[in-house]
Write an enzyme that holds these catalytic residues in place. Structure first.
Site, PDB file in Angstrom:
ATOM      1  CG  HIS A 150      -1.929  -1.074   1.204  1.00 37.78           C
ATOM      2  ND1 HIS A 150      -3.049  -0.989   0.412  1.00 37.78           N
ATOM      3  CD2 HIS A 150      -2.011  -2.252   1.851  1.00 37.78           C
ATOM      4  CE1 HIS A 150      -3.783  -2.075   0.581  1.00 37.78           C
ATOM      5  NE2 HIS A 150      -3.165  -2.870   1.446  1.00 37.78           N
ATOM      6  CB  CYS A 192      -2.461   3.504  -4.357  1.00 37.28           C
ATOM      7  SG  CYS A 192      -3.756   2.298  -4.119  1.00 37.28           S
TER       8      CYS A 192
END
Lengths: 401, 607
Positions: A150, A192
């Site tokens: 992440h 991301c």
């Protein structure tokens, strides 16, 4: 000659600018892979599956386990929520168990930290670190660095506790380049806002690619309803699809450019990014690199012709004689020296024996080389100081009464 | 108290701004939102009016919170507060005490807090001799020069004749030589000197001039000696200005050392040695073969670990006489290499090992995937030494040579090969044995081990031409140059890193390592070409590596400013607000007092 010197010019210029002197046009002799997953817990199953499927691919293409550094912060195969214990799948058809018989995790659980990752890249490790957990690359090594987890704008989170910044990553690569620890690097990241992670890199010979732009999320591909969570991310899924279909073995001639061209927004649902400008020769040179230059282990072997065996035997006989001659000379020297000072040598021998005897009964030694006495004394000082403070406090209190 | 009051007001305001007040909320919210906020707005002006006076404002807020319901109903309160009695003026001793209190807080912050913060957050950076380190890396500190002494032993010549020949040969050599780093110096052989330096490899080569029928040159296989025979009329007289023999000797010497020269000049040119110092005339082919050599040879390490593995696809053979074979066929060469490297050895036998490629005839492309990396246990050794792998694979597979090679070897009638070398890794040998062989004998291992031995020499970087003793002495010179250059470039990397990464800490052990490295580099540079030079270069390289890879020189180096704010603000904000406000208030009060005092003084004067 002219052509080669022209070709070499930018490389030489780059080398001179950086003050290093890698012979850039030289071939690579070894392939390494650093595969990093940075997230733990069951709902991040897909990140571990991402890494394990890339691991399986590079192994299939011939990189030995000793040259793969695998970082897994969690053990999905043995997670109590796993409906298929002992396995990890990256596809709902569950055709390939990624957690098969032959898997070597180098850094696991809480060993996966930013510090350990940077230590691994820069090889600033202690003597206690086994060779299998080190990145023993040199200026002839191509490295595949794959990261997933992440992340956000210019950072990638490690294990919910810390994060690595794009600047730190860039500095680590620069230190590797300075020490000539790589020939070329393919940096892939699936997270991301992944493209921000490679935006700060500044060392040469790096091709970088990421799954999504600034302010874009990376999405998972699909979920397995029996496992109960998403099993793979889109970007990794389509990378794997290309690698499985187009790069069947090490003789494949598919280039990195072909791989990058296979990324589309329709498939990945985010804009995958590529960075060529660090590579000498720019996009053209970078795109012409073979996929197997990074994902496979292609060695330029030298086959022996039929050799004259007598020549080798001659050499052997020679070396035997020379060794014998040397030994004789050494002995003669020892004798001539020995005559002059026999007494001293005997004395030293005796002392040596003595020291040997005393050394035999060594007691346990502390592992660190810090000063043991100083440590003990300072600890004692701290305790005594606390006691004195306490006494003073109570004395002052009683005095007030 | 004032702080607390402000806090209360905030809490009271909060539910008012919310969408609807929740009846289940605990704490001060229960007081009832609407009236109290009215109270606030009603009170604002008076609050301002009494800003200078802490005590009165406190009492006001206290009343406000304790009697929220009463306040809005009675507008008279505002008038009431303004007519409140002023508190009695503060005593001078109280003012002084307050100044002391505030001052002592500030003193603690400045004298204790700041230094501790400074001490704990500064990065320790030991002083490095950056200039000197960069000089080493750029090749300014040391010009690697290899003075090679070559003695001429000409017993059949007169002393002055020999002197003349030596002079002429030296001239011819100097004319031929275009590379100043590699210098051949001739001297006459004298038995006394030879006696004195017995055992020391001071002279790189001895030339034995022997009278004979034609001019021939042969390298002695056992010793570094070049035998040159010459017809009697070829020897120059004491006065002649030129001699064909001298030119011949010079040419022979040059060709003997050509490979060494080429390798060393290649090493220098691939490092950042100033261009004017590089030799010219390196042909592309030569450069290519040299590049291949550097690709093939392993990085220098004081110790190499040799792993001999026997892989077989079936249950047989299950044992081999490897120890005896190593003793017979490899040990002599290992002994010869012992001044330069140490070796440790282990062996293994693996049954039922299937190769990566199953074809009966292997092409060159197959070879790189022949080793089954996923399943064969070829992990590196546990110790610190790099591993060289030698694999004997029992099976009847063969390697088809490419057509070009095949044409070359058609004369021998062979188009297949049994072994291949993997650069920087090791060798694989395909050994075909009768089907039911259970034990591999020493004889069967002879050919594989001879191949391994010759490959080991090329993997360690030994040059290919010349007699064995010469090749070994050349190897030690090449390795010293290599280590010297590597240590220098590591110093340069460290210096550039120290300059580029301002926030990296440099412990004093790194500075120690750098000092040691520079000392040993200097010694190595002085004694290049001798055994001592290699030793110094080795220490220098090890120290430089240790300094560069210092364990504590790591950690997160970059902290964005937002992070710093995020760390410091919650910590220092609550502390700093009362400190700064207290000081400001006190300053204000002090100025007010001064003004009043001045006015009083004026009044007095006017009176």
């Amino acid at each position: 000659m002219k052509l080669s010197s022209i070709l070499r010019l930018p490389a030489l210029l780059g080398a001179m600018l950086l003050g290093t002197a890698a012979v850039v046009e030289a071939e690579h002799t070894s392939n390494w892979a650093v595969l990093v997953c940075t997230s733990r817990f069951w709902f991040n199953y897909r990140h571990l599956a991402n890494v394990l499927s890339i691991y399986r691919t590079v192994k299939r293409l011939g990189i030995p386990d000793s040259q793969i550094i695998l970082m897994l912060p969690d053990d999905m195969a043995c997670n109590p929520r796993n409906a298929f214990p002992g396995t990890v799948y990256s596809n709902a058809d569950r055709a390939v168990d990624l957690y098969g018989d032959n898997i070597e995790v180098d850094y696991r659980g809480y060993e996966v930290t930013v510090e350990n990752f940077i230590r691994l890249l820069t090889d600033r490790v202690g003597d206690e670190m086994p060779r299998s957990k080190r990145l023993l690359t040199d200026d002839r090594s191509n490295i595949l660095v794959y990261m997933t987890g992440h992340g956000g704008n210019e950072f990638l989170k490690f294990q919910d506790a810390e994060e690595i910044g794009a600047f730190d990553l860039a500095d680590a690569f620069e230190q590797m380049w300075e020490k000539k620890r790589y020939h070329e690097i393919l940096f892939m990241i699936d997270t991301c806002q992944a493209n921000t992670m490679y935006s700060k890199l500044y060392s040469p010979n790096i091709i970088a690619t990421g799954s999504s732009e600034l302010d874009q999320s990376s999405y998972s591909h699909h979920a397995d309803n029996d496992i109960g969570v998403a099993v793979i991310d889109r970007y990794t899924y389509y990378n794997l699809e290309f690698l499985e279909n187009e790069v069947r073995d090490t003789s494949s001639k598919k280039t990195v450019g072909d791989l990058f061209d296979s990324y589309t927004y329709e498939k990945i649902h985010s804009n995958a990014g590529v960075r060529y400008d660090l590579f000498p020769g720019g996009a053209e040179a970078a795109r012409s690199r073979l996929v197997t230059d990074f994902f496979g282990n292609v060695q330029n072997v030298e086959v022996d012709g039929h050799k004259n065996t007598t020549l080798e035997e001659d050499m052997l006989a020679l070396s035997k004689t020379i060794a014998a001659l040397r030994k004789k000379a050494d002995e003669e020297e020892a004798i001539s020296v020995g005559k002059e000072d026999t007494t001293t040598t005997e004395a030293t021998k005796e002392t040596q024996n003595g020291t040997l005897l005393t050394h035999k009964s060594q007691f346990a030694k502390p592992l660190t080389d810090d000063n043991w006495l100083v440590k003990k004394l300072s600890a004692l000082g701290a305790v005594v100081g606390c006691a004195v403070l306490w006494q003073m406090g109570s004395w002052l209190e009683s005095g007030q009464k | 108290m004032r702080c607390g009051a402000v806090f209360n007001v905030r809490l009271l305001q909060f539910p008012y701004s919310g969408p609807s007040s929740n009846s289940s909320v605990d704490g001060p919210w229960r007081i009832g939102p609407t009236p109290s906020t009215f109270a606030m707005s009603a009170r604002r002006p008076t609050d301002h009016g009494a800003a200078g006076d802490t005590l009165s404002s406190d009492t006001q807020t206290a009343t406000m919170t304790s009697t929220p319901m009463a306040t809005p109903l009675n507008p008279a309160t505002t008038a009431q507060t303004s007519t409140l009695k002023e508190p009695p003026p503060e005593k001078l001793s109280d003012i002084r005490r307050r100044i002391w209190v505030i001052g002592s807080f500030w003193l603690i912050v400045l004298l204790l807090g700041l230094p501790i913060w400074w001490k704990t957050t500064t990065i320790h950076r030991a002083n490095l001799p950056l200039k000197e380190m960069l000089d080493w890396a750029d090749g300014k500190a040391c010009r690697p020069v290899f003075p090679l002494r070559i003695s001429i032993q000409a017993n059949s010549l007169q002393e002055h004749e020999a002197q003349n020949l030596l002079r002429l040969t030296q001239h011819a050599l100097d004319d031929l030589n275009d590379f100043s780093g590699h210098h051949l110096r001739l001297q006459l052989f004298s038995p006394a000197a030879a006696q004195k330096q017995n055992g020391e490899p001071d002279t790189a080569l001895t030339i034995r001039l022997l009278p004979g029928e034609t001019v021939t040159a042969t390298l002695d296989p056992y010793e570094p000696v070049l035998d040159i025979t010459y017809p009697p009329n070829a020897a120059p007289s004491a006065t002649s200005a030129s001699s064909s023999l001298a030119t011949y000797v010079a040419g022979q010497l040059r060709s003997t050392f050509a490979e060494e020269q080429a390798i060393i000049s290649y090493l220098l040119s691939s490092n950042s040695i100033p261009t004017d110092y590089r030799p010219r005339g390196l042909t592309p082919e030569a450069a290519e073969s040299l590049a291949k050599r550097t690709t093939r040879s392993l990085k220098y390490a004081p110790t190499y670990h040799l792993t001999f593995s026997l892989f077989t696809s079936g249950p047989l053979p299950s044992s081999w006489d490897i120890e005896a074979a190593i003793q017979d066929y490899m040990k002599p060469v290992l002994d010869l290499l012992s001044p330069i490297h140490n070796f440790t050895i282990d062996t293994q036998v693996q049954l039922y090992a299937s190769p990566g490629v199953q074809n009966q005839v292997l092409s060159k492309d197959d070879l790189s995937s022949f080793i089954n990396a996923a399943e064969w246990p070829l992990s590196p050794s546990i110790g610190g030494a790099p591993t060289v792998n030698f694999i004997v694979f029992v099976g009847n597979q063969t390697i088809a040579l490419s057509s070009q090679n095949a044409q070359d070897s058609t004369e021998g009638g062979l188009t297949t090969s049994q072994s291949w070398l993997i650069p920087q890794w090791g060798t694989v040998y395909l050994l075909s044995l009768p089907r039911d062989t259970a034990h591999v004998s020493v004889d069967a291992l002879k050919q594989p081990l001879l191949t391994f031995t010759s490959h080991l020499l090329s993997l360690t970087g030994t040059p290919n031409s010349g007699s064995l003793p010469l090749r070994l002495s050349t190897l030690s010179r090449i390795r010293s140059a290599d280590l010297l250059l590597r240590a220098s470039s590591t110093l340069g990397s460290l210096a550039r890193l120290a300059l580029a990464l301002k926030s990296i800490s440099i412990p004093s052990s790194v500075a120690d390592g750098v000092t040691k490295t520079i000392y040993h580099l200097r010694r190595a540079c002085e004694t290049l070409g001798e055994a001592e030079g290699l030793e110094h270069a080795r220490i220098a390289e090890a120290e430089a590596e240790r300094a560069f890879f210092e364990k504590s020189m790591v950690g997160q180096l970059y902290f964005p400013d937002e992070h710093k704010v995020a760390v410091y603000l919650p910590l220092l904000g609550p502390v700093a607000v009362p400190l700064v406000m207290g000081m400001l208030n006190e300053l204000k009060a002090w100025r007010k007092r001064r003004r009043e005092a001045a006015e009083k003084g004026k009044e007095k004067k006017t009176e």
